[in-house]
Design a protein around this motif. Structure first.
Motif, PDB file in Angstrom:
ATOM      1  N   GLU A  32       0.832  -1.207   0.000  1.00 33.72           N
ATOM      2  CA  GLU A  32       0.000   0.000   0.000  1.00 33.72           C
ATOM      3  C   GLU A  32       0.868   1.258   0.000  1.00 33.72           C
ATOM      4  O   GLU A  32       0.617   2.216  -0.743  1.00 33.72           O
ATOM      5  CB  GLU A  32      -0.914  -0.065   1.239  1.00 33.72           C
ATOM      6  N   GLN A  33       1.920   1.247   0.836  1.00 26.44           N
ATOM      7  CA  GLN A  33       2.801   2.407   0.911  1.00 26.44           C
ATOM      8  C   GLN A  33       3.557   2.628  -0.396  1.00 26.44           C
ATOM      9  O   GLN A  33       3.792   3.757  -0.806  1.00 26.44           O
ATOM     10  CB  GLN A  33       3.811   2.238   2.062  1.00 26.44           C
ATOM     11  N   ASP A  36       1.804   1.737  -6.927  1.00 24.73           N
ATOM     12  CA  ASP A  36       1.960   0.856  -8.085  1.00 24.73           C
ATOM     13  C   ASP A  36       3.416   0.479  -8.302  1.00 24.73           C
ATOM     14  O   ASP A  36       4.264   1.334  -8.521  1.00 24.73           O
ATOM     15  CB  ASP A  36       1.432   1.552  -9.337  1.00 24.73           C
ATOM     16  N   VAL A  37       3.678  -0.825  -8.251  1.00 27.55           N
ATOM     17  CA  VAL A  37       5.046  -1.304  -8.446  1.00 27.55           C
ATOM     18  C   VAL A  37       5.334  -1.425  -9.937  1.00 27.55           C
ATOM     19  O   VAL A  37       4.510  -1.901 -10.707  1.00 27.55           O
ATOM     20  CB  VAL A  37       5.238  -2.656  -7.737  1.00 27.55           C
ATOM     21  N   VAL A  38       6.498  -0.949 -10.344  1.00 26.32           N
ATOM     22  CA  VAL A  38       6.816  -0.952 -11.776  1.00 26.32           C
ATOM     23  C   VAL A  38       8.028  -1.814 -12.104  1.00 26.32           C
ATOM     24  O   VAL A  38       8.312  -2.105 -13.255  1.00 26.32           O
ATOM     25  CB  VAL A  38       7.055   0.481 -12.294  1.00 26.32           C
ATOM     26  N   VAL A  61       6.211   3.809  -8.444  1.00 28.11           N
ATOM     27  CA  VAL A  61       6.241   5.171  -8.976  1.00 28.11           C
ATOM     28  C   VAL A  61       6.708   6.159  -7.905  1.00 28.11           C
ATOM     29  O   VAL A  61       7.069   7.281  -8.204  1.00 28.11           O
ATOM     30  CB  VAL A  61       4.864   5.605  -9.538  1.00 28.11           C
ATOM     31  N   LYS A  62       6.689   5.735  -6.632  1.00 33.00           N
ATOM     32  CA  LYS A  62       7.069   6.634  -5.547  1.00 33.00           C
ATOM     33  C   LYS A  62       8.489   6.417  -5.031  1.00 33.00           C
ATOM     34  O   LYS A  62       9.145   7.355  -4.610  1.00 33.00           O
ATOM     35  CB  LYS A  62       6.089   6.468  -4.368  1.00 33.00           C
ATOM     36  N   MET A  86       2.877  -7.650 -11.541  1.00 36.86           N
ATOM     37  CA  MET A  86       3.248  -7.041 -10.270  1.00 36.86           C
ATOM     38  C   MET A  86       2.060  -6.490  -9.501  1.00 36.86           C
ATOM     39  O   MET A  86       2.157  -6.164  -8.336  1.00 36.86           O
ATOM     40  CB  MET A  86       4.302  -5.954 -10.512  1.00 36.86           C
ATOM     41  N   GLU A  87       0.887  -6.417 -10.173  1.00 38.50           N
ATOM     42  CA  GLU A  87      -0.306  -5.937  -9.464  1.00 38.50           C
ATOM     43  C   GLU A  87      -0.748  -6.893  -8.368  1.00 38.50           C
ATOM     44  O   GLU A  87      -1.469  -6.519  -7.448  1.00 38.50           O
ATOM     45  CB  GLU A  87      -1.444  -5.699 -10.463  1.00 38.50           C
TER      46      GLU A  87
ATOM     47  N   TYR B 412       6.245  12.470  -1.637  1.00 39.75           N
ATOM     48  CA  TYR B 412       6.720  11.127  -1.282  1.00 39.75           C
ATOM     49  C   TYR B 412       8.210  11.097  -0.960  1.00 39.75           C
ATOM     50  O   TYR B 412       8.885  10.097  -1.171  1.00 39.75           O
ATOM     51  CB  TYR B 412       6.365  10.113  -2.374  1.00 39.75           C
ATOM     52  N   GLU B 469       1.430   7.101 -14.866  1.00 39.75           N
ATOM     53  CA  GLU B 469       2.852   6.937 -14.571  1.00 39.75           C
ATOM     54  C   GLU B 469       3.243   5.467 -14.474  1.00 39.75           C
ATOM     55  O   GLU B 469       4.353   5.080 -14.830  1.00 39.75           O
ATOM     56  CB  GLU B 469       3.200   7.626 -13.243  1.00 39.75           C
ATOM     57  N   THR B 470       2.303   4.659 -13.973  1.00 43.84           N
ATOM     58  CA  THR B 470       2.605   3.240 -13.797  1.00 43.84           C
ATOM     59  C   THR B 470       2.812   2.566 -15.145  1.00 43.84           C
ATOM     60  O   THR B 470       3.802   1.878 -15.374  1.00 43.84           O
ATOM     61  CB  THR B 470       1.449   2.551 -13.055  1.00 43.84           C
ATOM     62  N   ALA B 473       6.018   3.557 -16.758  1.00 44.39           N
ATOM     63  CA  ALA B 473       7.214   2.931 -16.198  1.00 44.39           C
ATOM     64  C   ALA B 473       7.286   1.450 -16.538  1.00 44.39           C
ATOM     65  O   ALA B 473       8.357   0.898 -16.770  1.00 44.39           O
ATOM     66  CB  ALA B 473       7.240   3.122 -14.678  1.00 44.39           C
ATOM     67  N   ARG B 474       6.091   0.800 -16.584  1.00 44.65           N
ATOM     68  CA  ARG B 474       6.099  -0.643 -16.863  1.00 44.65           C
ATOM     69  C   ARG B 474       6.337  -0.931 -18.339  1.00 44.65           C
ATOM     70  O   ARG B 474       7.011  -1.875 -18.702  1.00 44.65           O
ATOM     71  CB  ARG B 474       4.765  -1.261 -16.428  1.00 44.65           C
TER      72      ARG B 474
END
Lengths: 129, 482
Positions: A32-33, A36-38, A61-62, A86-87, B412, B469-470, B473-474
């Motif tokens: 959650e923190q 979205d993982v890329v 993205v963070k 990765m979702e 962030y 953005e996701t 990047a992907r």
């Protein structure tokens, strides 16, 4: 709520002991923190990992953060499905989003991890920031 | 808006050279000739001018509006420094001149600029000498890390680790690792500064250096900084000052007096030279006396007659780290800025930078969470945790600010604050501008309560809305020619 049967590291990885094999992933809080993982980098089967040191990298993205192994041992299986989708990390953190399985000698590392109760208290303290 | 390639019309030209009526054989060897013409856009001069003017109108910079991007010190860049740096005597200098026999006498003015900027930075930072070569802040960090390694190698010290707090700029661990060191992270304490007890636990003979940003990325000055320096020096570790946040300290205290052994200065932040999309940076590195032998080659030296030359005879130097002498024009602009402000002016810079940050912080702290509420230095960090409960995250607030005419703050980061928004107003903003920004932030906080959906759809006033953005990047789809 975090699953009661798992153990947890301060860097938000979970571990599940099954015989001499420990399955490792990241907690729903961590997912959650991160958002979205890329990008996800996991070790290869046969590599050795050490408790408290990085076994991979996750990038969202963070932020980009190290994945720390909760236990020492040898990687015997890697979840290739996860690097494809990765979702899963946000959807099924404690299930299909497992990352690696580690063959360990002894369970000292595992026993020194936080219980579910302890981890929930740890999260409450973290939330204050 | 169309790409310039999409506007291309075959055969259209901006300029037509005279027809070639000389019957001379082409002298370019065949293997250097193209097989087919270059795939360039074909447009009239007016098409090109309109295209780039339209693009420039879509840009956002300090000259357009408020730009409170935390830790980037987006202060106004005075135009007089641009004008002087364009003088033909500077622009038309050849960088090889000072390396030719006797050539240094042809470039005394430029060498004096480099020399005098070095001298002014020494006075401002309390260091023994500077190299002007590093081309950016992170390049300065790498240069510093290499000097640290050279120092320990020269002394025969067996050092493996650089300690870095968890609030550091991401480039710090990257620079230390690139120089070959292991990186150990030191956590922050409850007040937001490096936990000195945790530092004591990991401080040992293997520690080569401690790298610190001071004030740190929460805008907080570590009140125990002198103790930290002493703990490091007791095991012959060096202490590195990341100067990204020097704007808070100008004329107030000097890293060298505190006990720092190395410092880099971001001229493009603290000394008002353009950066971001506006130009390259410069990250001069200053060192204490015992590290001077390890500075990069060359260094500017002066002769008894007052003229300058480049000293290449430095056996312990870490060598070349940049072509020629650094980003000369950037150093020149910083030199002009420093002379223009003088001692009093530089003191007013830090005073107003800190005052502006605290003013905005105090006005906003009732509307957003403020994890560390003490008096800040030049920047502060809010958390959007309260708004996130309604589905409005720091990213949504950033996008909503765009619609209201502001550049968003850094979001962030630092990672130790959830939903962080890092705001650095800088000293060059008026109270009226700050008040307009404060009003926009309060309006957004109220919308987050009353109508959160309104915010998650921002921005609406820009040529493109919320970008994915996701997906970018992907599955990066980088525009390139076939």
């Amino acid at each position: 709520m975090v699953p009661a049967e798992l153990r947890y590291a301060k860097s938000h990885e979970w571990a599940k002991m099954d015989g001499g094999t420990v399955t490792v992933g990241i907690t729903a809080f961590a997912a959650e923190q991160l958002g979205d993982v890329v990008f996800l980098e996991l070790p290869a089967v046969g590599e050795s990992v050490e408790a408290g040191t990085p076994f991979g990298v996750v990038e969202s993205v963070k932020a980009a953060v190290d994945l720390n192994s909760p236990v020492s041992g040898e990687v015997i299986e890697v979840n290739d499905d996860l690097t494809e989708d990765m979702e899963l990390l946000g959807k099924d953190s404690y299930g299909s989003a497992w990352m690696i399985k580690v063959k360990t000698a002894g369970d000292a590392d595992f026993q020194s991890l936080m219980s579910a109760d302890e981890y929930e208290k740890f999260l409450e303290a973290e939330e204050k920031h | 808006m169309k790409l310039i390639f999409e506007k291309s019309v075959p055969g259209r030209r901006a300029y037509r050279p005279a027809d070639n009526d000389i019957d001379a054989p082409a002298r370019i060897p065949k293997n250097f000739l193209r097989d087919r013409p270059a795939d360039l856009p074909e447009l009239s001069e007016l098409d090109v001018v309109r295209h780039f003017t339209e693009l420039s109108n879509r840009n956002f910079g300090v000259d357009t509006g408020f730009y409170p991007l935390g830790s980037c010190t987006m202060k106004y860049n005075p135009k007089v420094t641009e004008r002087i740096s364009h003088y033909p005597g500077f622009v038309h200098l050849h960088p090889l001149l000072p390396q030719l026999p006797g050539g240094e006498m042809l470039v005394q003015g430029a060498l004096a600029v480099l020399h005098d900027t070095d001298m002014m930075l020494r006075e401002i930072c309390g260091m023994a000498a500077f190299t002007m070569q590093p081309l950016a802040g992170a390049h300065g960090e790498l240069t510093g890390s290499m000097i640290i390694a050279a120092y320990h190698a020269d002394k025969g010290n067996d050092k493996t680790t650089i300690l870095i707090p968890d609030s550091s700029h991401g480039t710090n661990p990257a620079s230390a690792a690139t120089a070959g060191y292991d990186v150990q992270t030191v956590p922050s304490d409850d007040t937001g500064v490096m936990d000195i007890d945790a530092l004591a636990e990991v401080m040992n003979d293997k520690v080569a250096a401690v790298m610190l940003t001071c004030p740190n990325t929460l805008g907080l000055f570590n009140p125990r900084i002198k103790e930290i320096c002493k703990m490091a020096h007791d095991v012959d570790a060096l202490v590195y000052y990341d100067g990204a946040n020097l704007n808070a300290l100008l004329g107030r205290c000097r890293p060298g007096d505190i006990g720092f052994d190395l410092v880099h200065v971001n001229l493009h932040k603290t000394f008002a030279t353009p950066h971001g999309g506006g130009g390259p940076g410069a990250g001069p590195v200053g060192v204490c006396e015992k590290l001077i032998p390890f500075l990069p080659t060359s260094v500017i030296a002066d002769k008894p007659d007052g003229s300058y030359w480049l000293d290449y005879d430095r056996p312990k130097s870490i060598g070349y780290i940049a072509p020629f002498y650094g980003n000369f024009a950037v150093i020149l602009k910083a030199y002009i800025y420093t002379l223009m402000l003088g001692t009093d002016g530089l003191e007013r810079v830090s005073e107003n930078a800190v005052l502006n940050a605290n003013y905005v912080k105090e006005k906003l702290k009732a509307h957003f969470d403020l994890p560390f509420g003490q008096t800040c230095k030049h920047e502060f960090v809010l958390s959007a945790s309260r708004q996130a409960k309604n589905g409005v995250r720091a990213l949504d607030i950033a996008k909503a600010l765009i619609d209201r005419g502001f550049h968003p703050p850094t979001v962030y980061f630092p990672l130790i604050v959830h939903e962080a928004m890092m705001i650095e107003p800088t000293e060059t903003e008026s109270k009226e501008t700050l008040d307009t920004f404060i009003a926009a932030m309060i309006e957004i906080a109220e919308l987050a309560q009353s109508n959160p959906e309104e915010l998650t759809g921002c921005p609406r006033t820009t040529p493109v809305g919320r970008l994915d953005e996701t997906l970018a990047a992907r599955k990066p789809d980088l525009a390139s020619l076939e």
